[in-house]
Enzyme design. Sequence first.
Site, PDB file in Angstrom:
ATOM      1  N   HIS A  92       3.466 -11.124   6.006  1.00  0.00           N
ATOM      2  CA  HIS A  92       3.379  -9.695   5.683  1.00  0.00           C
ATOM      3  C   HIS A  92       4.764  -9.083   5.537  1.00  0.00           C
ATOM      4  CE1 HIS A  92       0.041  -6.842   5.193  1.00  0.00           C
ATOM      5  NE2 HIS A  92       0.905  -5.899   5.518  1.00  0.00           N
ATOM      6  N   ASP A 145       4.518 -15.403  -0.439  1.00  0.00           N
ATOM      7  CA  ASP A 145       4.924 -14.004  -0.313  1.00  0.00           C
ATOM      8  C   ASP A 145       5.822 -13.897   0.916  1.00  0.00           C
ATOM      9  OD1 ASP A 145       4.395 -10.927  -0.461  1.00  0.00           O
ATOM     10  OD2 ASP A 145       3.769 -11.467   1.555  1.00  0.00           O
ATOM     11  N   SER A 146       6.766 -12.969   0.888  1.00  0.00           N
ATOM     12  CA  SER A 146       7.630 -12.624   2.023  1.00  0.00           C
ATOM     13  C   SER A 146       9.046 -13.140   1.826  1.00  0.00           C
ATOM     14  CB  SER A 146       7.088 -13.134   3.367  1.00  0.00           C
ATOM     15  OG  SER A 146       5.823 -12.573   3.671  1.00  0.00           O
ATOM     16  N   ARG A 200       8.694  -5.202  -1.498  1.00  0.00           N
ATOM     17  CA  ARG A 200       9.674  -4.121  -1.435  1.00  0.00           C
ATOM     18  C   ARG A 200      10.427  -3.909  -2.756  1.00  0.00           C
ATOM     19  NH1 ARG A 200       9.764  -6.597   3.586  1.00  0.00           N
ATOM     20  NH2 ARG A 200       9.490  -5.253   5.417  1.00  0.00           N
ATOM     21  N   GLY A 231       0.799  -1.213   0.000  1.00  0.00           N
ATOM     22  CA  GLY A 231       0.000   0.000   0.000  1.00  0.00           C
ATOM     23  C   GLY A 231       0.835   1.268   0.000  1.00  0.00           C
ATOM     24  N   ARG A 233       6.209  -1.063  14.576  1.00  0.00           N
ATOM     25  CA  ARG A 233       7.214  -0.709  13.576  1.00  0.00           C
ATOM     26  C   ARG A 233       8.043   0.468  14.080  1.00  0.00           C
ATOM     27  NH1 ARG A 233       2.991  -0.933   8.501  1.00  0.00           N
ATOM     28  NH2 ARG A 233       2.238  -3.058   8.897  1.00  0.00           N
ATOM     29  N   LYS A 272      -4.817 -14.665   2.301  1.00  0.00           N
ATOM     30  CA  LYS A 272      -3.396 -14.327   2.450  1.00  0.00           C
ATOM     31  C   LYS A 272      -3.013 -14.221   3.925  1.00  0.00           C
ATOM     32  CE  LYS A 272      -0.120 -10.599   1.296  1.00  0.00           C
ATOM     33  NZ  LYS A 272      -0.002  -9.899   2.602  1.00  0.00           N
TER      34      LYS A 272
END
Length: 400
Positions: free
Chosen positions: A288, A319-320, A343, A96, A182, A264
């Site tokens: 994630h 994914d990841s 990324r 996003g 984070r 997911k």
Amino acid sequence: MPYAGGYQSQVFAAGGIPFPFTVQGLEDAARAALPAPHFDYIAGGAGRERTVTANEHAFTRWGLNYRILRDGRPTVPSCTVLGTPMAMPVMLAPAGVADLAHPEAERAAARAAAATGVVQVLSSATSTSLEEVAEAAPDGRRWFQFAWPDDEKLARSLIERAENAGYAAVVLQGDCHVAGWRTRELGSGFFPFQHGHGIGNYLSDPRFRELAGAGDRPAHGTAAGPADVQAAAATWNRLYTRPALQPADLALLRSWTRLPVIVKGVCRPDEAALLADAGADALIVSNHGGRQLDSGVAALDCLPHVVEAVGGRVPVLFDSGIRTGTDVLIALALGASAVMIGRPWLYGLAIGGQDGVTHVLRCLEAEFTGALALTGHHSPGTLSPADLTPVATPSPRRAR
């Protein structure tokens, strides 16, 4: 297959291009190109970022088995998942707030994906409305990641809009129902949604605007006013995800759409089995990208157990931690039908807009196609654990 063909030949013919070819080079270039708070939001992970490190390091524990005595047939990296054809088994992950990387945001990514035959999985938390993304690349292939909001009318509106705009599948986000801790974002004091980033799908939704008391949607191309942004950010924070979701809720989601429904964020084999039983059309193994839970198990280590648990009943995607074409091959050999990158495409977007994303995808395609040939395969569908050998590796670098 020529010795040095495709993208390599184009780069050599041009005498080089202005974009890096390594993951570290892309990351460093994006860091130099962006304001620090924007880069840290894109690159950062939860806590000390041990899960981010674990995701990447997990691939180093597998060695690829090189094969000789070739039969000369061409290598074709394409595949089809849930009826969606793909030029290669790589998709743009639903990352996003892409306008932190580039003003063209998800529109530029959509055009790059369409140009390379890659599927774009659009985040709910986009800077651009899902309709505008579809208009930017009308010939592209798109799936929509659905963050189930805590308002049924809004939830149904988002699904209806995605279906009407030509998205071919719904990806239910299961791995982001509360914000991760984070520390990079906390250190900068920058929460993008508070400033109107990442709420394009919501500001463009009549039901959301009703809930936010924001009035009519501004004319196309007109930015929302400060009062609208403030009200929308507060409403988004309150309603972004429904606090409780169970496998049985898939039946309700299925009643709203005729599209395939994919879940997911699956890392446990028992949950994978329950979701397959509940009617999920596919699963995505993901943590994630390490952005949610620190000290988590590497997603790649979860993949074989999830594949075994579903026993071929539904496709399993991954994914990841994917950074290279050989990472793609390893994940497919462990049972994934396709993978997603996050990324890397945002780094490409930051340094070159659409061209930067295209570069990242073409690099992955060239490396993956070459690796397929060098391991003795003509298509992704014949990869298996037999192509891998466990190897001992040094400990990963110390996490932040």
